[in-house]
Design an enzyme around this catalytic site. Sequence first.
Site, PDB file in Angstrom:
ATOM      1  N   THR A   7      57.774  45.939  38.980  1.00 14.80           N
ATOM      2  CA  THR A   7      56.806  45.579  37.945  1.00 14.80           C
ATOM      3  C   THR A   7      57.224  46.177  36.605  1.00 14.80           C
ATOM      4  O   THR A   7      57.934  47.179  36.549  1.00 14.80           O
ATOM      5  CB  THR A   7      55.380  46.064  38.306  1.00 14.80           C
ATOM      6  OG1 THR A   7      54.475  45.678  37.267  1.00 14.80           O
ATOM      7  CG2 THR A   7      55.313  47.568  38.476  1.00 14.80           C
ATOM      8  N   ASN A   9      54.597  46.360  34.340  1.00 10.92           N
ATOM      9  CA  ASN A   9      53.286  46.795  33.872  1.00 10.92           C
ATOM     10  C   ASN A   9      53.209  48.337  33.915  1.00 10.92           C
ATOM     11  O   ASN A   9      53.116  48.947  34.981  1.00 10.92           O
ATOM     12  CB  ASN A   9      52.212  46.166  34.776  1.00 10.92           C
ATOM     13  CG  ASN A   9      50.804  46.495  34.334  1.00 10.92           C
ATOM     14  OD1 ASN A   9      50.536  47.585  33.835  1.00 10.92           O
ATOM     15  ND2 ASN A   9      49.893  45.551  34.529  1.00 10.92           N
ATOM     16  N   LYS A  12      50.303  49.904  35.834  1.00 13.95           N
ATOM     17  CA  LYS A  12      50.485  49.875  37.295  1.00 13.95           C
ATOM     18  C   LYS A  12      51.496  50.936  37.715  1.00 13.95           C
ATOM     19  O   LYS A  12      51.287  51.640  38.696  1.00 13.95           O
ATOM     20  CB  LYS A  12      51.031  48.501  37.726  1.00 13.95           C
ATOM     21  CG  LYS A  12      50.002  47.423  37.901  1.00 13.95           C
ATOM     22  CD  LYS A  12      50.698  46.246  38.574  1.00 13.95           C
ATOM     23  CE  LYS A  12      49.796  45.054  38.717  1.00 13.95           C
ATOM     24  NZ  LYS A  12      50.506  43.930  39.359  1.00 13.95           N
ATOM     25  N   ASP A  67      51.072  42.775  43.845  1.00 15.60           N
ATOM     26  CA  ASP A  67      50.399  41.661  43.183  1.00 15.60           C
ATOM     27  C   ASP A  67      48.913  41.870  43.401  1.00 15.60           C
ATOM     28  O   ASP A  67      48.468  42.148  44.515  1.00 15.60           O
ATOM     29  CB  ASP A  67      50.854  40.298  43.722  1.00 15.60           C
ATOM     30  CG  ASP A  67      50.600  39.218  42.693  1.00 15.60           C
ATOM     31  OD1 ASP A  67      51.140  39.326  41.572  1.00 15.60           O
ATOM     32  OD2 ASP A  67      49.838  38.272  42.967  1.00 15.60           O
ATOM     33  N   GLY A 146      43.557  46.145  31.988  1.00 18.45           N
ATOM     34  CA  GLY A 146      43.094  44.867  32.539  1.00 18.45           C
ATOM     35  C   GLY A 146      41.582  44.722  32.501  1.00 18.45           C
ATOM     36  O   GLY A 146      40.946  44.900  31.461  1.00 18.45           O
ATOM     37  N   HIS A 173      41.515  49.572  44.853  1.00 16.07           N
ATOM     38  CA  HIS A 173      42.266  48.659  45.730  1.00 16.07           C
ATOM     39  C   HIS A 173      43.720  49.141  45.877  1.00 16.07           C
ATOM     40  O   HIS A 173      44.292  49.129  46.965  1.00 16.07           O
ATOM     41  CB  HIS A 173      42.226  47.252  45.147  1.00 16.07           C
ATOM     42  CG  HIS A 173      42.511  47.177  43.671  1.00 16.07           C
ATOM     43  ND1 HIS A 173      41.889  47.993  42.753  1.00 16.07           N
ATOM     44  CD2 HIS A 173      43.379  46.428  42.950  1.00 16.07           C
ATOM     45  CE1 HIS A 173      42.348  47.733  41.545  1.00 16.07           C
ATOM     46  NE2 HIS A 173      43.261  46.777  41.639  1.00 16.07           N
ATOM     47  N   ARG A 174      44.294  49.606  44.773  1.00 18.02           N
ATOM     48  CA  ARG A 174      45.681  50.082  44.769  1.00 18.02           C
ATOM     49  C   ARG A 174      45.806  51.339  45.648  1.00 18.02           C
ATOM     50  O   ARG A 174      46.741  51.491  46.417  1.00 18.02           O
ATOM     51  CB  ARG A 174      46.085  50.360  43.311  1.00 18.02           C
ATOM     52  CG  ARG A 174      47.566  50.402  43.066  1.00 18.02           C
ATOM     53  CD  ARG A 174      47.930  50.116  41.607  1.00 18.02           C
ATOM     54  NE  ARG A 174      47.824  48.716  41.288  1.00 18.02           N
ATOM     55  CZ  ARG A 174      46.886  48.182  40.514  1.00 18.02           C
ATOM     56  NH1 ARG A 174      45.986  48.942  39.919  1.00 18.02           N
ATOM     57  NH2 ARG A 174      46.843  46.884  40.320  1.00 18.02           N
TER      58      ARG A 174
END
Length: 189
Positions: A7, A9, A12, A67, A146, A173-174
């Site tokens: 990634t 990002n 992230k 993702d 985000g 979630h990560r």
Amino acid sequence: MLIVLATKNQHKIKEIKEILGADIHYQTLSDYLNIDIKEAGRTLMENSLAKATFTFKVSGKPSLADDSGLFVEALDGEPGIHSSRYGIDDEHRITKLLKNLGTKKNRKALFKAVFVYYYALNKYEVFEGECAGEIAYEPCGTEGFGYDPIFMPGKYKKTFAQLGQKVKNRISHRTKALTKFKKYLQRDF
Ligand code: IMP
């Protein structure tokens, strides 16, 4: 051990490093190639696998792709896999989501992350994580990235952007997906 993150990002990358810790040496795809991988899949899994496979083929090293997306119940799961393409930047994406949701009472939403760890030719493992919450009526808070300013996790009445990175990294979630990945690594080594 060395892992190549698939990634660009920076948010992230920061979160992944904070969650996985300093025992791992990290590289990113940008250390090998300056490219944006197109997201052409129909699911988070397809996109994550495509990113991890590509990064492994370019680097020749174990690669980890993430993702992720925000699935809003009253919007039939949108923006979902289109989360990063829902608008031209975070501000537009948030404005569009709040406009589409309007004053609907059902504000349930789910953040999902699918990580693919591609470690040898045609060999990979998948790790998934979810965080349930609600969409706020207006953006609040300054931390994160985000959709963080409009997502209130669990029973919190504050957004991820208000709660801050420490709290987010306990419940996101990560974090849930990467906790499974960590267990997998510990089992292997
Ligand atoms: P992708 O995984 O690169 O397709 O991007 C997913 C998009 O979902 C990001 O650009 C963000 O807009 C959003 N997203 C994913 N995870 C998070 C998060 O933890 N907080 C806020 N937005 C997120």
